[in-house]
Design an enzyme around this catalytic site. Structure first.
Site, short mmCIF file in Angstrom:
data_model
loop_
_atom_site.label_atom_id
_atom_site.label_comp_id
_atom_site.label_asym_id
_atom_site.label_seq_id
_atom_site.Cartn_x
_atom_site.Cartn_y
_atom_site.Cartn_z
N CYS A 1 0.85 -1.18 0.00
CA CYS A 1 0.00 0.00 0.00
C CYS A 1 0.89 1.23 0.00
O CYS A 1 2.09 1.13 0.23
CB CYS A 1 -0.87 0.06 1.26
SG CYS A 1 -2.03 -1.30 1.41
N GLY B 1 -0.45 0.43 -5.09
CA GLY B 1 -1.76 -0.18 -4.88
C GLY B 1 -2.78 0.44 -5.80
O GLY B 1 -2.86 1.67 -5.90
N ASN C 1 0.30 0.79 5.92
CA ASN C 1 1.01 -0.02 4.94
C ASN C 1 1.71 -1.14 5.69
O ASN C 1 2.56 -0.87 6.54
CB ASN C 1 2.03 0.85 4.19
CG ASN C 1 2.90 0.05 3.21
OD1 ASN C 1 4.00 0.46 2.88
ND2 ASN C 1 2.43 -1.07 2.75
N GLY C 2 1.34 -2.37 5.37
CA GLY C 2 2.00 -3.49 6.04
C GLY C 2 1.00 -4.57 6.40
O GLY C 2 -0.14 -4.56 5.94
N TYR D 1 11.84 -4.40 -6.67
CA TYR D 1 10.67 -4.38 -7.53
C TYR D 1 9.67 -3.28 -7.19
O TYR D 1 9.12 -2.63 -8.07
CB TYR D 1 9.96 -5.73 -7.44
CG TYR D 1 8.57 -5.75 -7.98
CD1 TYR D 1 8.35 -5.77 -9.36
CD2 TYR D 1 7.46 -5.72 -7.14
CE1 TYR D 1 7.06 -5.76 -9.87
CE2 TYR D 1 6.17 -5.72 -7.65
CZ TYR D 1 5.98 -5.74 -9.01
OH TYR D 1 4.72 -5.72 -9.52
#
Ligand code: SF4
Length: 456
Positions: free
Chosen positions: A2, A30, A103-104, A244
């Site tokens: 995210c 996202g 985020n996570g 990435y």
């Protein structure tokens, strides 16, 4: 997977726009839903499924006035793909409304939720963010938001970079192991907190510094301070941010993502050389490493594949049937470049192997004499429980197959992966400061609860 942003802006008419542009630059993190909450005379919150540009328009942004904003783009990991799970999440606490963007992924989500439910808590989403919100809200009864964070941080296990707003305060927090990045910038308008530095550049602000693992940044009435919330013996920044996930123009923990990817290509060329006529990326994420490979090997850089830029990335599309279809429509081979040539293809990783096979076949069918595959990461052998959706162990091709078996399966003339040491050298950080768990199966925290839970 995210992206989070927080904005403090002195001009209440600009805040929502700045949050919008920051989020827009984090779209790669996202694509499933987007949302912004703006704290002004009252709280404006708008969320929707789809891309940032689809969820927000001029009219909506004009309506959202205030000095503080919290924004989020989501790809679902814990929790299904539905609007209830879109963020920021807004909860009413005794101390005021709390907006939270996360985020996570927590690895002790199930037990924490059960404990809260046993105490009578009711949940409206199935995301772990609501667990964090409920725990903070409970701790706010005993003190301010920083002391609440201190207590809650000790209960949480896993990855959680948070951006939150409550009353006149904007807070960014990075978990003690620092799995996911968080960075702060300053502009003429005020401050911006974001997952990546590209979101700070996007609003014309300048980078101040990364938020350190276990540290919070607190912005109140235009004043900013960094507060140490928790300490940890080690760090665990997700190495896939460099391989990435992050944008190549971002700088994470002082290290340029572009430089890392280029070094990956150079090291790959040294570790696994090959006689070939051209080197090409699998677009887009293999591009920078292919440039590095070409420079190091002296093999000409030429594009074998052209990507349709208007199709989302296959790796982060939510289900297998959509993924299968999207490979065919997302790229095409350049026949005139590859015809009769020995081609080296560079990709950032191989997850299931299905996409790689289709790509190799595509280049062969366009006339390539040989197709050699080089991968900018070591084999992914173990699942991620910290927020990167790279499927379960059974679906990971390298968890059960040797490199030679994978080569056969993807139909390449040769296949080589970057070594773990090569990767660590490319990043330039101490091994102990990185999470490498999906490559080594050595997890930086206990994941037994999450590993036993198919929902996480
Ligand atoms: S397990 Fe892999 S993808 Fe997940 S956080 Fe660690 S390095 Fe990143």
């Amino acid at each position: 997977m995210c992206g989070v942003v927080g904005v403090f802006c002195r001009d209440e008419n600009l805040t929502s726009r700045l949050a919008f542009f920051s989020l827009y630059s984090l779209q790669h993190r996202g694509q499933e839903s987007a949302g912004i909450a703006v704290f002004g005379d009252y709280i404006h919150i708008h969320k929707g499924m789809g891309l940032v540009s689809e969820v927000f328009d001029e009219k909506k942004l004009n309506e959202m006035r205030g000095n503080i904003a919290v924004g989020h783009v989501r790809y679902s990991t814990t929790g299904e793909s539905r609007i209830e799970n879109a963020q920021p999440l807004l909860v009413k606490t005794k101390s005021g409304a709390l907006a939270i963007a996360h985020n996570g992924n927590l690895v002790n989500y199930q037990s924490l939720r059960e404990e809260l439910e046993n105490g009578g808590a009711v949940f409206i989403t199935d995301s772990d963010t609501e667990v964090i919100a409920k725990l903070i809200s409970k701790q706010l009864l005993n003190g301010d938001v920083v002391s609440a964070l201190k207590s809650v941080s000790q209960m949480l296990s896993g990855s959680y970079t948070l951006v939150m707003a409550i009353n006149d305060t904007l807070i960014g927090y990075r978990d003690p192991l620092g799995f996911k990045p968080l960075i702060v910038g300053e502009g003429d308008f005020g401050y911006v907190i974001a997952s990546e530095s590209c979101a700070i550049d996007a609003v014309g602000a300048r980078v101040l510094r990364d938020v350190e693992p276990g540290e919070a940044v607190v912005i109140r009435e235009g004043e900013m301070e960094f507060v140490r919330v928790e300490r940890s013996d080690r760090k665990a920044l997700c190495v896939f941010e460099y391989i990435y996930f992050a944008r190549p123009d971002s700088i994470i923990d002082g290290i340029s993502v572009y430089d890392v990817r280029q070094k990956i290509g150079r090291i790959l060329a040294r570790e696994s050389p090959v006689e070939a006529d051209m080197v090409s990326p699998v677009p887009d994420s293999g591009t920078t490493s292919a440039i590095g490979f070409s420079k190091e090997s002296g093999i000409e850089y030429l594009e074998a594949l052209i990507k349709n830029r208007y199709v989302g990335r296959t790796f982060i599309l939510p289900n297998q049937s959509v993924r299968e279809l999207s490979v065919k429509i997302k790229m095409n081979a350049v026949k005139s470049n590859v015809d009769g040539k020995r081609v080296v293809l560079i990709d950032d990783s191989i997850v299931r192997g299905t996409t790689s096979r289709k790509i190799v076949d595509m280049v062969r069918n366009a006339g390539a004499k040989e197709v050699h595959f080089r991968v900018g990461s070591p084999p992914i052998i173990s699942p991620c429980y910290f927020g990167i959706d790279m499927s379960t162990r059974e679906e990971l091709i390298a968890s059960s197959k040797s490199v030679e078996e994978i080569r056969e399966e993807i139909n390449a003339d040769s296949l080589a992966y970057l070594s773990l040491d090569g990767l660590v050298e490319a990043v330039g950080m101490k091994k102990e400061d990185l999470c490498l768990a999906c490559l080594t199966a050595d997890y930086p925290v206990d994941v037994s609860e999450a590993a036993g839970c198919r929902r996480c």
